[in-house]
Design a protein around this motif. Structure first.
Motif, PDB file in Angstrom:
ATOM      1  N   HIS A   1      27.508 -22.209 141.674  1.00 36.26           N
ATOM      2  CA  HIS A   1      26.912 -22.387 143.002  1.00 36.26           C
ATOM      3  C   HIS A   1      27.827 -21.888 144.123  1.00 36.26           C
ATOM      4  CE1 HIS A   1      23.509 -24.925 141.685  1.00 36.26           C
ATOM      5  NE2 HIS A   1      24.342 -25.388 140.772  1.00 36.26           N
TER       6      HIS A   1
ATOM      7  N   ARG B   1      26.458 -19.300 146.842  1.00 37.76           N
ATOM      8  CA  ARG B   1      25.496 -19.892 147.780  1.00 37.76           C
ATOM      9  C   ARG B   1      26.192 -20.850 148.743  1.00 37.76           C
ATOM     10  NH1 ARG B   1      20.104 -21.635 148.613  1.00 37.76           N
ATOM     11  NH2 ARG B   1      19.969 -23.819 149.239  1.00 37.76           N
ATOM     12  N   LEU B   2      27.116 -21.657 148.234  1.00 39.60           N
ATOM     13  CA  LEU B   2      27.828 -22.594 149.095  1.00 39.60           C
ATOM     14  C   LEU B   2      28.651 -21.848 150.145  1.00 39.60           C
ATOM     15  CD1 LEU B   2      29.071 -25.161 146.419  1.00 39.60           C
ATOM     16  CD2 LEU B   2      27.058 -25.326 147.909  1.00 39.60           C
TER      17      LEU B   2
ATOM     18  N   VAL C   1      26.257 -20.639 152.800  1.00 38.50           N
ATOM     19  CA  VAL C   1      25.900 -21.710 153.726  1.00 38.50           C
ATOM     20  C   VAL C   1      27.011 -21.938 154.737  1.00 38.50           C
ATOM     21  CG1 VAL C   1      25.475 -24.194 153.936  1.00 38.50           C
ATOM     22  CG2 VAL C   1      24.340 -22.890 152.130  1.00 38.50           C
TER      23      VAL C   1
ATOM     24  N   THR D   1      25.133 -28.551 148.357  1.00 40.11           N
ATOM     25  CA  THR D   1      24.796 -28.042 149.685  1.00 40.11           C
ATOM     26  C   THR D   1      24.989 -29.121 150.744  1.00 40.11           C
ATOM     27  OG1 THR D   1      23.193 -26.465 148.770  1.00 40.11           O
ATOM     28  CG2 THR D   1      22.960 -27.031 151.096  1.00 40.11           C
TER      29      THR D   1
ATOM     30  N   LEU E   1      20.602 -24.670 157.627  1.00 39.95           N
ATOM     31  CA  LEU E   1      20.175 -25.266 156.365  1.00 39.95           C
ATOM     32  C   LEU E   1      18.665 -25.172 156.179  1.00 39.95           C
ATOM     33  CD1 LEU E   1      22.387 -28.475 156.004  1.00 39.95           C
ATOM     34  CD2 LEU E   1      22.682 -26.235 154.940  1.00 39.95           C
TER      35      LEU E   1
ATOM     36  N   PHE F   1      18.045 -21.657 154.358  1.00 39.91           N
ATOM     37  CA  PHE F   1      18.228 -22.102 152.984  1.00 39.91           C
ATOM     38  C   PHE F   1      17.163 -23.096 152.524  1.00 39.91           C
ATOM     39  CE2 PHE F   1      22.298 -20.538 154.432  1.00 39.91           C
ATOM     40  CZ  PHE F   1      22.710 -19.746 153.356  1.00 39.91           C
TER      41      PHE F   1
ATOM     42  N   VAL G   1      16.328 -26.079 153.139  1.00 39.39           N
ATOM     43  CA  VAL G   1      16.661 -27.475 152.858  1.00 39.39           C
ATOM     44  C   VAL G   1      15.716 -28.358 153.676  1.00 39.39           C
ATOM     45  CG1 VAL G   1      18.461 -29.248 152.965  1.00 39.39           C
ATOM     46  CG2 VAL G   1      19.066 -26.871 152.437  1.00 39.39           C
TER      47      VAL G   1
END
Length: 304
Positions: free
Chosen positions: A14, A17-18, A21, A59, A139, A143, A145
């Motif tokens: 991950h 992606r982290l 972000v 995340t 976020l 992404f 979220v």
């Protein structure tokens, strides 16, 4: 292989992606590296027992770390942003997958353009976007979220978090041409006038075929419908409805409100695209109302 090694491997899956972000929130590759490393330290200490959605959990942790870094930066009044064309900027592919664009972000094509340019956009709006607004925007819009997962990070209700992202989205798009902004005001003004006059046909002409009305829980408790979909249903609801509505700028965007004894009770938050109203949100949550910048247009202010 022990449990620590397994967790480290899962974290590495991950990492890209982290980092994406953290970079989108912080605008600095160096600070993004620090945020991801701090997230790993927290994860390695806590372990992942009982975690069903590792990606979402990670995340959330990176979001909390990045938010703390933003707030510390604001306190120090430092702006350590990288150049927007830095070669190690995360690729857009690490953002939300195709089809995951939240409906609040508008047209998917517009959202894609906004996502690709967000690094530069955040440079431009750095001084006007609060840390919580920036995190909610990145976020959610980039992404995908959900707001109920972002809300605990920023310490607000999901409704207030939704408004944070909405306000940030408007400011990121704030560089739109003056002619476009003026057209939006014309559309909202014409819509309110048609509603007051009970002009069903005029309302139809001003509404997008897929127009939607949404009410937060507080507005629904005051008697507003929770949701209305479609141009005809919207026009029917608004015919003769806006007689007590006062024009107002909602965070710099044209809208309206209903107030009682000078106190705003419900804000009508308009979304206009291509000359038509695509969404109207009824906002009555006291926390959200308190966070809004509501300004009466000069021509509509009472004269002394």
């Amino acid at each position: 292989m022990n449990g620590d090694d397994t967790l480290a491997e899962r974290f590495e899956e991950h990492r890209a992606r982290l980092h994406a972000v953290a970079y989108r929130v912080l605008g600095s590759t160096a600070e993004a590296d620090d945020a991801v490393q701090e997230a790993w330290l927290r994860v390695s200490r806590a372990g992942d027992d009982g975690v069903d959605n590792l990606g979402g959990w990670l995340t959330t942790i990176v979001g909390r770390v990045a938010l703390n870094m933003l707030r510390a930066r604001t306190t120090r009044r430092e702006v350590p942003w990288d150049e927007p064309d830095t070669p190690d900027e995360p690729d857009a592919a690490t953002a939300a997958p195709a089809g995951a664009v939240p409906p609040e972000a508008g047209d998917p094509a517009d959202a894609a353009v906004l996502a690709d340019s967000v690094g530069l956009a955040l440079l431009v709006v750095l001084e006007t976007l609060s840390p919580a607004e920036r995190l909610a925007f990145v976020l959610h819009d980039m992404f995908a979220v959900p707001f109920d997962e972002i809300a605990p990070i920023v310490g607000k209700s999901p409704a207030a978090t939704r408004q944070l992202a909405s306000r940030a989205r408007r400011r990121v798009r704030g560089g739109r041409a003056d002619a476009t902004a003026a057209r939006e005001r014309e559309v909202v003004t014409a819509f309110l006038a048609a509603s007051r006059d009970g002009d069903f046909e005029a309302l139809l002409a001003l509404l997008d075929p897929d127009a939607v009305l949404r009410a937060d829980r507080a507005a629904a408790e005051l008697g507003a419908p929770a949701r209305i979909e479609g141009r005809e249903a919207m026009a029917g609801f608004w015919t003769g409805r806006a007689k007590a509505a006062l024009p107002v700028e909602v965070d710099g965007v044209p809208g309206a409100m209903w107030q009682h004894r000078g106190v705003p009770q419900v804000v009508f938050d308009f979304t206009v695209r291509d000359g038509r109203v695509v969404a109207i949100d009824f906002v009555a949550d006291p926390e959200v109302l308190a966070s809004l910048d509501l300004t009466r247009p000069e021509r509509d202010r009472p004269r002394g």
